[in-house]
Structures are given as C-alpha cells and as structure tokens.
Design a protein around this motif. Structure first.
Motif, PDB file in Angstrom:
ATOM      1  N   ARG A   1     -15.602  11.599  -6.949  1.00 11.89           N
ATOM      2  CA  ARG A   1     -16.294  12.276  -8.033  1.00 11.89           C
ATOM      3  C   ARG A   1     -16.599  13.729  -7.668  1.00 11.89           C
ATOM      4  O   ARG A   1     -16.369  14.618  -8.457  1.00 11.89           O
ATOM      5  CB  ARG A   1     -17.562  11.512  -8.384  1.00 11.89           C
ATOM      6  N   GLY A   2     -17.127  14.006  -6.487  1.00 12.80           N
ATOM      7  CA  GLY A   2     -17.515  15.361  -6.119  1.00 12.80           C
ATOM      8  C   GLY A   2     -16.373  16.259  -5.730  1.00 12.80           C
ATOM      9  O   GLY A   2     -16.579  17.420  -5.437  1.00 12.80           O
ATOM     10  N   HIS A   3     -15.153  15.741  -5.725  1.00  9.46           N
ATOM     11  CA  HIS A   3     -14.016  16.545  -5.297  1.00  9.46           C
ATOM     12  C   HIS A   3     -13.108  16.960  -6.440  1.00  9.46           C
ATOM     13  O   HIS A   3     -11.993  17.405  -6.213  1.00  9.46           O
ATOM     14  CB  HIS A   3     -13.224  15.799  -4.221  1.00  9.46           C
ATOM     15  N   GLY A   4     -13.561  16.809  -7.668  1.00  5.84           N
ATOM     16  CA  GLY A   4     -12.809  17.302  -8.807  1.00  5.84           C
ATOM     17  C   GLY A   4     -11.897  16.303  -9.467  1.00  5.84           C
ATOM     18  O   GLY A   4     -11.392  16.551 -10.554  1.00  5.84           O
ATOM     19  N   GLY A   5     -11.658  15.173  -8.828  1.00  2.21           N
ATOM     20  CA  GLY A   5     -10.727  14.201  -9.377  1.00  2.21           C
ATOM     21  C   GLY A   5     -11.246  13.427 -10.574  1.00  2.21           C
ATOM     22  O   GLY A   5     -10.472  12.798 -11.281  1.00  2.21           O
ATOM     23  N   ASP A   6     -12.537  13.481 -10.817  1.00  2.71           N
ATOM     24  CA  ASP A   6     -13.143  12.756 -11.922  1.00  2.71           C
ATOM     25  C   ASP A   6     -13.695  13.740 -12.948  1.00  2.71           C
ATOM     26  O   ASP A   6     -14.707  14.383 -12.723  1.00  2.71           O
ATOM     27  CB  ASP A   6     -14.276  11.868 -11.391  1.00  2.71           C
ATOM     28  N   SER A   8     -14.651  12.826 -16.003  1.00  2.00           N
ATOM     29  CA  SER A   8     -15.279  12.043 -17.062  1.00  2.00           C
ATOM     30  C   SER A   8     -16.548  12.692 -17.616  1.00  2.00           C
ATOM     31  O   SER A   8     -16.844  12.568 -18.800  1.00  2.00           O
ATOM     32  CB  SER A   8     -15.573  10.622 -16.586  1.00  2.00           C
ATOM     33  N   ALA A   9     -17.294  13.411 -16.793  1.00  2.00           N
ATOM     34  CA  ALA A   9     -18.533  14.041 -17.255  1.00  2.00           C
ATOM     35  C   ALA A   9     -18.278  15.155 -18.266  1.00  2.00           C
ATOM     36  O   ALA A   9     -19.161  15.492 -19.058  1.00  2.00           O
ATOM     37  CB  ALA A   9     -19.318  14.586 -16.074  1.00  2.00           C
ATOM     38  N   VAL A  10     -17.084  15.730 -18.254  1.00  2.00           N
ATOM     39  CA  VAL A  10     -16.768  16.835 -19.169  1.00  2.00           C
ATOM     40  C   VAL A  10     -15.591  16.515 -20.083  1.00  2.00           C
ATOM     41  O   VAL A  10     -15.113  17.375 -20.821  1.00  2.00           O
ATOM     42  CB  VAL A  10     -16.472  18.137 -18.389  1.00  2.00           C
ATOM     43  N   GLN A  11     -15.123  15.275 -20.048  1.00  2.00           N
ATOM     44  CA  GLN A  11     -13.914  14.894 -20.783  1.00  2.00           C
ATOM     45  C   GLN A  11     -13.982  15.259 -22.257  1.00  2.00           C
ATOM     46  O   GLN A  11     -13.006  15.736 -22.836  1.00  2.00           O
ATOM     47  CB  GLN A  11     -13.650  13.397 -20.630  1.00  2.00           C
TER      48      GLN A  11
END
Length: 85
Positions: A1-6, A8-11
């Motif tokens: 999550r903290g490395h840019g791969g997720d 979803s929070a801004v999708q």
C-alpha cells in the motif's frame, strides 16, 4: 500500500488521465482538467496536499527517484516529495 502499488484510495479520482509519472514508491497522474492526483509513499511524492492548491492547469509532470515537478500553463514549476531528491 505505501509503495504506490495500491491506488484504491484515489481510484474514483482517476478519470480522464492524461499522464502518469512515478517515483520509486509513488505515482502522480495529471487529469484532463489540469489537476493532479497522487498516491503511494507520502514522503516520496505520494502526498501532494501541501502544494495541491498550486497544482492547477498542470501541463506535464516529471519524476526523480523521490520527488515530482509539475510544469504549469504559465511556465511556473511546482515541486513536492522528498527534499533530497
């Protein structure tokens, strides 16, 4: 999550994307309206909250390993991310 791969929070904000650039652990997307959406590691550009009010009419963005630079329509530049990058 903290490395840019997720993202979803801004999708829901990632519509009409014109450009994407990435640092080692964060991404920034320029939307068709000239605004910018960021996600990933906060200290390395994933959090643009402190400069978000400047990120209007963005023409393009560039990234280093830990920071972003946005070129605005008036030719000015806005940067954010890790200060050593």
């Amino acid at each position: 999550r903290g490395h840019g791969g997720d993202s979803s929070a801004v999708q829901d904000q990632l519509k009409s994307v014109r450009q994407i650039q990435g640092t080692y652990v964060a991404f920034a997307a320029v939307l068709s309206d000239g605004s910018v959406v960021t996600w990933g590691a906060r200290a390395f550009g994933g959090d643009s909250l402190l400069v978000q009010h400047f990120l209007k009419n963005v023409q393009q963005i560039r990234a280093t390993g830990g920071a972003f630079a946005a070129i605005l329509a008036d030719g000015s530049v806005v940067t954010w991310g890790h200060p050593d990058h």
